[in-house]
Scaffold this motif. Structure first.
Motif, PDB file in Angstrom:
ATOM      1  N   SER A  64     -68.055  72.586  26.510  1.00 10.49           N
ATOM      2  CA  SER A  64     -67.729  73.706  27.255  1.00 10.49           C
ATOM      3  C   SER A  64     -67.417  73.764  28.722  1.00 10.49           C
ATOM      4  CB  SER A  64     -69.278  74.911  27.051  1.00 10.49           C
ATOM      5  OG  SER A  64     -69.555  75.168  25.931  1.00 10.49           O
ATOM      6  N   LEU A  65     -66.457  72.900  29.007  1.00  9.25           N
ATOM      7  CA  LEU A  65     -66.011  72.582  30.349  1.00  9.25           C
ATOM      8  C   LEU A  65     -65.214  73.520  30.835  1.00  9.25           C
ATOM      9  CD1 LEU A  65     -66.280  70.180  32.248  1.00  9.25           C
ATOM     10  CD2 LEU A  65     -64.182  69.439  31.373  1.00  9.25           C
ATOM     11  N   PRO A  66     -65.408  74.204  31.983  1.00  9.93           N
ATOM     12  CA  PRO A  66     -64.604  75.073  32.792  1.00  9.93           C
ATOM     13  C   PRO A  66     -63.291  74.378  33.313  1.00  9.93           C
ATOM     14  CG  PRO A  66     -66.765  75.619  33.592  1.00  9.93           C
ATOM     15  CD  PRO A  66     -66.672  74.232  32.666  1.00  9.93           C
ATOM     16  N   VAL A  67     -62.012  75.013  33.003  1.00  6.02           N
ATOM     17  CA  VAL A  67     -60.935  74.300  33.401  1.00  6.02           C
ATOM     18  C   VAL A  67     -60.196  75.422  34.283  1.00  6.02           C
ATOM     19  CG1 VAL A  67     -61.065  72.499  31.808  1.00  6.02           C
ATOM     20  CG2 VAL A  67     -59.780  74.744  31.106  1.00  6.02           C
ATOM     21  N   TRP A  68     -58.877  75.022  35.104  1.00  5.88           N
ATOM     22  CA  TRP A  68     -58.338  76.090  35.722  1.00  5.88           C
ATOM     23  C   TRP A  68     -57.096  75.274  36.427  1.00  5.88           C
ATOM     24  CZ3 TRP A  68     -62.874  74.316  37.512  1.00  5.88           C
ATOM     25  CH2 TRP A  68     -62.914  73.475  38.634  1.00  5.88           C
ATOM     26  N   SER A  69     -56.013  76.208  36.605  1.00  6.19           N
ATOM     27  CA  SER A  69     -54.706  75.682  37.035  1.00  6.19           C
ATOM     28  C   SER A  69     -54.383  76.816  38.156  1.00  6.19           C
ATOM     29  CB  SER A  69     -53.622  75.392  36.189  1.00  6.19           C
ATOM     30  OG  SER A  69     -52.227  75.391  36.760  1.00  6.19           O
ATOM     31  N   HIS A  70     -54.281  76.231  39.357  1.00  6.04           N
ATOM     32  CA  HIS A  70     -53.851  77.232  40.416  1.00  6.04           C
ATOM     33  C   HIS A  70     -52.190  77.367  40.186  1.00  6.04           C
ATOM     34  CE1 HIS A  70     -57.606  77.409  42.389  1.00  6.04           C
ATOM     35  NE2 HIS A  70     -57.670  76.186  42.661  1.00  6.04           N
ATOM     36  N   ARG A  71     -51.625  76.525  39.958  1.00  6.81           N
ATOM     37  CA  ARG A  71     -50.241  76.540  39.676  1.00  6.81           C
ATOM     38  C   ARG A  71     -49.650  77.464  38.675  1.00  6.81           C
ATOM     39  NH1 ARG A  71     -45.886  74.291  37.030  1.00  6.81           N
ATOM     40  NH2 ARG A  71     -47.389  73.306  35.537  1.00  6.81           N
ATOM     41  N   SER A  88     -58.102  57.759  29.597  1.00  8.40           N
ATOM     42  CA  SER A  88     -57.458  58.786  29.029  1.00  8.40           C
ATOM     43  C   SER A  88     -58.708  59.986  29.092  1.00  8.40           C
ATOM     44  CB  SER A  88     -56.991  58.541  27.682  1.00  8.40           C
ATOM     45  OG  SER A  88     -58.088  57.982  26.873  1.00  8.40           O
ATOM     46  N   VAL A  89     -58.086  61.070  28.914  1.00  5.98           N
ATOM     47  CA  VAL A  89     -58.787  62.343  28.703  1.00  5.98           C
ATOM     48  C   VAL A  89     -58.231  63.213  27.537  1.00  5.98           C
ATOM     49  CG1 VAL A  89     -59.258  64.746  29.634  1.00  5.98           C
ATOM     50  CG2 VAL A  89     -59.171  62.717  31.350  1.00  5.98           C
ATOM     51  N   GLU A 117     -54.955  68.186  33.662  1.00  2.91           N
ATOM     52  CA  GLU A 117     -53.872  67.416  34.440  1.00  2.91           C
ATOM     53  C   GLU A 117     -54.099  67.594  35.991  1.00  2.91           C
ATOM     54  OE1 GLU A 117     -50.591  66.014  31.116  1.00  2.91           O
ATOM     55  OE2 GLU A 117     -50.384  67.844  32.332  1.00  2.91           O
ATOM     56  N   GLU A 118     -54.026  68.966  36.491  1.00  2.00           N
ATOM     57  CA  GLU A 118     -54.065  69.393  37.628  1.00  2.00           C
ATOM     58  C   GLU A 118     -55.397  69.185  38.443  1.00  2.00           C
ATOM     59  OE1 GLU A 118     -53.729  73.585  39.982  1.00  2.00           O
ATOM     60  OE2 GLU A 118     -52.442  73.409  38.460  1.00  2.00           O
ATOM     61  N   MET A 119     -56.492  69.432  37.623  1.00  2.00           N
ATOM     62  CA  MET A 119     -57.842  69.167  38.173  1.00  2.00           C
ATOM     63  C   MET A 119     -58.145  67.578  38.528  1.00  2.00           C
ATOM     64  SD  MET A 119     -59.746  71.941  35.560  1.00  2.00           S
ATOM     65  CE  MET A 119     -61.435  71.011  36.079  1.00  2.00           C
ATOM     66  N   LEU A 120     -57.731  66.689  37.549  1.00  8.44           N
ATOM     67  CA  LEU A 120     -57.977  65.456  37.598  1.00  8.44           C
ATOM     68  C   LEU A 120     -57.193  64.443  38.179  1.00  8.44           C
ATOM     69  CD1 LEU A 120     -59.547  65.383  34.069  1.00  8.44           C
ATOM     70  CD2 LEU A 120     -60.851  65.417  36.405  1.00  8.44           C
ATOM     71  N   GLY A 121     -55.799  64.936  38.044  1.00  5.09           N
ATOM     72  CA  GLY A 121     -54.559  64.013  38.725  1.00  5.09           C
ATOM     73  C   GLY A 121     -54.271  63.015  37.964  1.00  5.09           C
ATOM     74  N   VAL A 124     -52.465  64.001  30.596  1.00  7.61           N
ATOM     75  CA  VAL A 124     -53.319  64.305  29.177  1.00  7.61           C
ATOM     76  C   VAL A 124     -52.136  64.531  28.676  1.00  7.61           C
ATOM     77  CG1 VAL A 124     -54.756  65.876  28.131  1.00  7.61           C
ATOM     78  CG2 VAL A 124     -54.998  65.566  30.789  1.00  7.61           C
ATOM     79  N   PRO A 125     -51.717  63.438  27.667  1.00 12.75           N
ATOM     80  CA  PRO A 125     -50.568  63.444  26.710  1.00 12.75           C
ATOM     81  C   PRO A 125     -50.874  64.023  25.093  1.00 12.75           C
ATOM     82  CG  PRO A 125     -51.313  61.282  26.982  1.00 12.75           C
ATOM     83  CD  PRO A 125     -52.181  62.138  27.887  1.00 12.75           C
ATOM     84  N   LYS A 126     -52.219  64.071  25.052  1.00  8.70           N
ATOM     85  CA  LYS A 126     -52.590  64.636  23.660  1.00  8.70           C
ATOM     86  C   LYS A 126     -53.700  65.372  23.550  1.00  8.70           C
ATOM     87  CE  LYS A 126     -50.393  60.545  21.107  1.00  8.70           C
ATOM     88  NZ  LYS A 126     -50.776  59.519  20.552  1.00  8.70           N
TER      89      LYS A 126
END
Length: 211
Positions: A64-71, A88-89, A117-121, A124-126
């Protein structure tokens, strides 16, 4: 919604499945359960109650990990994200049904990956869908085509929810019978209206030999 409000990642899934369903849920707060949604709610509830853990192979698993993308203007929650020792994530989305490919589910996992990808820099290919009924994973490759589909869907969902125009029913023999909003949406009315329009247009077509 306001133009600056983030779009829920789940709305991309709903939009890809049916734009009308997406609008009814996210703009008009219409929702009813059927056996499919109840099973899905139960499965997600089970995952939400789990705590993070580390496997014997050293994989850290967050639930239940919150994620977001400002872009992209997206926000949501990953059912599971695996952080492997090699860096890898790997996001994993839980679905209650049998193992089969639905593009709307792939879109949801891809959106989660792009947020990570945006959060961790890091790339994440899969990711994967875990199909509860089959108890098997189906890997999703986050390729350029899927990434573009996420960006397009994010823009279209934002426009849909901002413009506040209810899309017409799709009346699809594959999707509509399984939809929990069928009684609210009433796709058969669209089919009936189309048939009536065809009949009416035929009534006024002049015959070829009319002088």
């Amino acid at each position: 919604m306001d133009t600056d409000d983030p779009v829920p990642i789940s709305a991309l899934n709903q939009y890809s499945y049916c734009p009308r369903r997406c609008y009814l849920i996210h703009a008009e707060s219409e929702f009813t359960n059927n056996v499919h949604t109840l099973r899905g709610t139960h499965e997600h509830g089970r995952v939400d109650r789990l705590q993070h853990q580390v496997s014997a192979a050293g994989v850290r698993i967050e639930y239940s990990l919150p994620v977001w993308s400002h872009r992209l203007g997206l926000t949501g929650k990953c059912d599971t994200v695996e952080f492997h020792p090699d860096g890898s994530v790997y996001p994993v989305e839980y679905k209650h049904g049998k193992r089969r490919r639905w593009i709307n589910d792939d879109l949801q996992v891809a959106a989660q990956a792009m947020c990570l990808e945006e959060m961790l820099g890091r790339t994440v290919p899969k990711g994967a869908i875990y199909h509860q009924q089959s108890r098997r994973r189906r890997e999703v490759v986050i390729d350029d085509i899927l990434r573009q589909a996420v960006e397009t869907a994010a823009r279209e969902v934002r426009r849909l929810l901002t413009d506040k125009q209810l899309p017409p029913p799709v009346d699809d023999a594959r999707r509509c019978p399984e939809c929990s909003l069928r009684d609210i949406c009433q796709p058969e009315l669209a089919r009936a209206a189309k048939k009536i329009a065809e009949i009416q247009s035929g009534l006024y077509e002049p015959e070829d030999d009319y002088p």
